[in-house]
Design an enzyme around this catalytic site. Structure first.
Site, mmCIF file in Angstrom:
data_model
loop_
_atom_site.group_PDB
_atom_site.id
_atom_site.type_symbol
_atom_site.label_atom_id
_atom_site.label_comp_id
_atom_site.label_asym_id
_atom_site.label_seq_id
_atom_site.Cartn_x
_atom_site.Cartn_y
_atom_site.Cartn_z
ATOM 1 N N GLY A 90 0.801 -1.221 0.000
ATOM 2 C CA GLY A 90 0.000 0.000 0.000
ATOM 3 C C GLY A 90 0.829 1.265 0.000
ATOM 4 N N HIS A 126 -1.258 2.307 -13.010
ATOM 5 C CA HIS A 126 -0.920 3.428 -12.136
ATOM 6 C C HIS A 126 -1.578 4.717 -12.622
ATOM 7 C CE1 HIS A 126 2.516 3.034 -9.096
ATOM 8 N NE2 HIS A 126 1.974 1.848 -9.208
#
Length: 246
Positions: A90, A126
């Site tokens: 994360g 992303h």
């Protein structure tokens, strides 16, 4: 699903789908029975990118963790922040949250190169996750110069130092000198910068010499940059922890 092998028959029963799963946990900010469910853009996702082979892991989280806040240092916000963590910890989403606290638009300084289809898919993932409010600058090698060229007050997110180090080593560059230059340049920058790196030395000793050299180099780079930054955050299983200042 029925599999046949060597004249035998075996039936596989699938586990319950994710929306039915429950995480029976308790503690500060988490009630017993908090549901675990897939969501399109979690506040803390498992890892820097999501790929199809691990979508179950990458698209779920417990959405009870508070958004971390940048500390006030010497009457102002920290200007340089290092975010570290393991794979799928994360850390990239944590870094994005911290960067956007400085305001928008933000600059995403990408060190990755799309050398194959898998990396290209990660880069695309992303970009789609970040959404609007970001300008992307690609710099696989000249990171220090890029930070100076973009130092107009906009917040910048460097993702990541580990790929930057890999690029330098494969190019035969002086990675130690580049890391020292980066550490020395951070206090002189006018705009804030958040840097992402990886903890690669917590597992087994790599079997080949190149991998061991890379592991050791990554540890050296992380220490140098952590010492130069105002803040250091660690992401563990999607849980953010500030480890500098304590």
């Amino acid at each position: 699903m029925v599999h046949r092998r060597a004249g035998l028959q075996k039936t596989r029963r699938h586990a319950p789908t994710l929306p039915r799963a429950r995480a029976m946990r308790s503690g500060p900010g988490i009630d017993a029975g908090t549901s675990v469910r897939p969501i399109s853009r979690p506040p803390w996702s498992a890892g820097a990118c999501r790929i199809s082979t691990s979508s179950f892991v990458a698209n779920c989280c417990i959405d009870a963790f508070p958004v971390p806040r940048i500390s006030d240092l010497h009457g102002g916000m920290a200007k340089s922040i290092l975010v570290t963590g393991g794979a799928r910890s994360g850390k990239s989403l944590l870094a994005e949250q911290l960067t956007l606290q400085f305001g928008q638009p933000a600059i995403y300084v990408a060190t990755a190169q799309a050398g194959d289809a898998e990396m290209a898919a990660r880069i695309t993932d992303h970009r789609s996750r970040r959404g609007d409010g970001w300008t992307t600058v690609e710099t696989p090698l000249a990171l220090v110069q890029t930070l100076r060229d973009t130092d107009d007050g906009s917040p910048r997110l460097v993702d990541c130092l580990t790929l930057w180090l890999s690029n330098l080593m494969l190019a035969g560059a002086d990675w130690g000198g580049e890391a020292a230059d980066l550490a020395a340049s951070l206090p002189a920058l006018q705009g804030p910068v958040v840097l992402v790196t990886n903890e690669v030395g917590a597992g087994i000793v790599p079997a080949n010499a190149l991998a061991r050299d890379f592991r050791d180099a990554a540890g050296v780079v992380n220490q140098r940059i952590a010492a130069a930054c105002d803040e250091v955050w660690l992401s563990v299983a999607g849980c953010p922890m500030r480890i500098k200042p304590q």
